[in-house]
Scaffold this motif. Structure first.
Motif, PDB file in Angstrom:
ATOM      1  N   ARG A   6       3.369  19.581   4.459  1.00  0.00           N
ATOM      2  CA  ARG A   6       4.556  19.535   5.321  1.00  0.00           C
ATOM      3  C   ARG A   6       5.274  18.194   5.180  1.00  0.00           C
ATOM      4  N   MET A   7       4.504  17.091   5.155  1.00  0.00           N
ATOM      5  CA  MET A   7       5.122  15.771   4.989  1.00  0.00           C
ATOM      6  C   MET A   7       5.914  15.698   3.686  1.00  0.00           C
ATOM      7  N   CYS A   8       5.332  16.205   2.614  1.00  0.00           N
ATOM      8  CA  CYS A   8       6.019  16.174   1.310  1.00  0.00           C
ATOM      9  C   CYS A   8       7.267  17.051   1.333  1.00  0.00           C
ATOM     10  N   LEU A   9       7.147  18.241   1.869  1.00  0.00           N
ATOM     11  CA  LEU A   9       8.298  19.143   1.912  1.00  0.00           C
ATOM     12  C   LEU A   9       9.406  18.604   2.803  1.00  0.00           C
ATOM     13  N   VAL A  64      -1.150  11.155  -0.237  1.00  0.00           N
ATOM     14  CA  VAL A  64      -0.562  12.283   0.491  1.00  0.00           C
ATOM     15  C   VAL A  64      -0.203  13.398  -0.489  1.00  0.00           C
ATOM     16  N   ILE A  65       0.332  13.041  -1.644  1.00  0.00           N
ATOM     17  CA  ILE A  65       0.679  14.048  -2.650  1.00  0.00           C
ATOM     18  C   ILE A  65      -0.569  14.755  -3.154  1.00  0.00           C
ATOM     19  N   LYS A 112      -1.459  18.739  -2.796  1.00  0.00           N
ATOM     20  CA  LYS A 112      -1.822  19.583  -3.950  1.00  0.00           C
ATOM     21  C   LYS A 112      -3.150  20.299  -3.723  1.00  0.00           C
ATOM     22  N   GLU A 113      -4.025  19.678  -2.929  1.00  0.00           N
ATOM     23  CA  GLU A 113      -5.324  20.282  -2.631  1.00  0.00           C
ATOM     24  C   GLU A 113      -5.241  21.299  -1.494  1.00  0.00           C
ATOM     25  N   GLU A 130       0.806  -1.223   0.000  1.00  0.00           N
ATOM     26  CA  GLU A 130       0.000   0.000   0.000  1.00  0.00           C
ATOM     27  C   GLU A 130       0.838   1.271   0.000  1.00  0.00           C
ATOM     28  N   ALA A 131       2.147   1.152   0.117  1.00  0.00           N
ATOM     29  CA  ALA A 131       3.013   2.322   0.244  1.00  0.00           C
ATOM     30  C   ALA A 131       2.832   3.289  -0.927  1.00  0.00           C
TER      31      ALA A 131
END
Length: 140
Positions: free
Chosen positions: A59-62, A46-47, A51-52, A38-39
Motif C-alpha cells: 500500500r505504501m508503494c502504491l 519497503v520495496i 514484493k514479498e 538511511e532513507a
C-alpha cells in the motif's frame, strides 16, 4: 457576556513572532537525524517487503506510485443557464448524468455548488437591473 479575551483582536495572531513557515519541530529534527543516510535503505526494504506480499508495504508503494485522485475533469452535456428558470433543466441534466454513471454523486454535488454560485450571480445582476429600472422610473 462575550467570549473575547482582552487584548486580542479578530484576525490578529496571539503570537506574531511564532514559528516561521517551514521551520521544523524538535521532534521532526530528531527524526531527520535518525533517518539521515538511511532513507535509501529503508525505501529498498519497503520495496522488498511489498514484493514479498506485505500488504502494508504494498500500500505504501502504491500510494507513492499512484496517489489517490483528488479531482478529475468531468465532461457531460449541461444546458445553458441564463435565468433562474433554466435551473430545473440543469439539475435534471445532472440527475440524468448521475443515473447514467457519467458523474458520481459527489461530482454532481461539486458541480451543483458551481451552478449555485452562477445562479446567485444571475440573481444579483437581475436585482441590479431591476433597481436601475425603478430608479429611472422614479426620476421621471
Amino acid at each position: 457576556m462575550t467570549d473575547k479575551k482582552p487584548g486580542f483582536q479578530p484576525g490578529q495572531s496571539g503570537n506574531p513572532a511564532g514559528r516561521p513557515k517551514g521551520a521544523r519541530s524538535k521532534a521532526m529534527q530528531a527524526l531527520d537525524a535518525i533517518l539521515d543516510g538511511e532513507a535509501e535503505a529503508i525505501t529498498r526494504k519497503v520495496i522488498e517487503l511489498a514484493k514479498e506480499g506485505d500488504t502494508q508495504a504494498l500500500r505504501m508503494c502504491l500510494d507513492r506510485l499512484v496517489p489517490p485522485l483528488k479531482d478529475r475533469p468531468v465532461t457531460f452535456e449541461l444546458p445553458p443557464i441564463e435565468t433562474t428558470a433554466d435551473l430545473t433543466r440543469e439539475t435534471n441534466a445532472m440527475l440524468q448524468a448521475v443515473a447514467a454513471g457519467e458523474l458520481t454523486p459527489s461530482e454532481a454535488a461539486d458541480i451543483g455548488k458551481t451552478v449555485d454560485a452562477h445562479v446567485r450571480a444571475i440573481e444579483a445582476v437581475d436585482l441590479h437591473q431591476r433597481l436601475l429600472r425603478i430608479e429611472e422610473q422614479t426620476a421621471r
